[in-house]
Design an enzyme around this catalytic site. Structure first.
Site, PDB file in Angstrom:
ATOM      1  N   GLN A  78       9.836  22.880 -57.485  1.00  0.00           N
ATOM      2  CA  GLN A  78      11.142  22.829 -56.843  1.00  0.00           C
ATOM      3  C   GLN A  78      11.065  22.073 -55.521  1.00  0.00           C
ATOM      4  OE1 GLN A  78      13.437  26.357 -56.969  1.00  0.00           O
ATOM      5  NE2 GLN A  78      15.174  25.327 -56.070  1.00  0.00           N
ATOM      6  N   PHE A  79      11.268  20.757 -55.596  1.00  0.00           N
ATOM      7  CA  PHE A  79      11.178  19.916 -54.399  1.00  0.00           C
ATOM      8  C   PHE A  79      12.238  20.264 -53.373  1.00  0.00           C
ATOM      9  CE2 PHE A  79      14.289  17.568 -56.819  1.00  0.00           C
ATOM     10  CZ  PHE A  79      15.119  17.011 -55.859  1.00  0.00           C
ATOM     11  N   THR A  80      13.341  20.912 -53.804  1.00  0.00           N
ATOM     12  CA  THR A  80      14.419  21.211 -52.867  1.00  0.00           C
ATOM     13  C   THR A  80      14.024  22.252 -51.823  1.00  0.00           C
ATOM     14  OG1 THR A  80      15.389  22.870 -54.345  1.00  0.00           O
ATOM     15  CG2 THR A  80      16.220  20.599 -54.534  1.00  0.00           C
TER      16      THR A  80
END
Length: 152
Positions: A78-80
């Site tokens: 989850q890069f966010t």
């Protein structure tokens, strides 16, 4: 590297209607990988996750680790988690590692967690549009960041 760990009674990931990973009791781990992250960060974080004692003992205290409850892990990239929201209303993800760097570290984390738990790690699909379902048990949610490893 940043992880959001949720104690769950069950969790699953779907991509295009197909289940890619699902667990019963255990941890849903959302993993964000930053540009500066290296294998040593993943190793440290994997050890912390595997040893994290957030399951209740017979006295209702958080004293039991994943192994004590025969728990599993669903690991989702989850890069966010590295969204920068200081300016404007549209988040910037400039600190998040690009796939060429993040995928090998994500795979390294899967291998480390597998070794530490002795169990296969359920996963999503890196970079896919994933639908995550979970029942957060407690609710218990812990955030860990490898930047904290040097702060005693």
């Amino acid at each position: 590297m940043r992880a959001v760990i949720q104690r769950v009674s069950n969790a699953s990931c779907r991509v295009g209607g197909n289940i890619t990973g699902q667990i019963e009791t255990g941890f849903l781990v959302l993993l964000g990988i930053e540009q500066e992250d290296m294998e040593e960060d993943a190793s440290w974080l994997a050890q912390k996750i595997a040893a994290l004692r957030i399951f209740s003992d017979e006295n209702g205290l958080m004293n039991k680790a994943l192994a004590d409850v025969n728990g599993s892990i669903l690991l989702i990239s989850q890069f966010t988690l590295f969204a920068q929201t200081k300016k404007g209303n549209r988040p910037s993800f400039i600190r998040a590692a690009r796939p060429a760097q993040a995928i090998p570290l994500y795979e390294y984390m899967i291998n480390e967690l597998t070794k530490l738990t002795g169990k296969p790690i359920a996963t999503g699909i890196f970079g896919a549009d994933m639908k995550i379902s979970l029942v957060n048990d407690g609710p218990v949610t812990i955030i860990m960041d490898t930047k904290d490893k040097d702060n005693h």
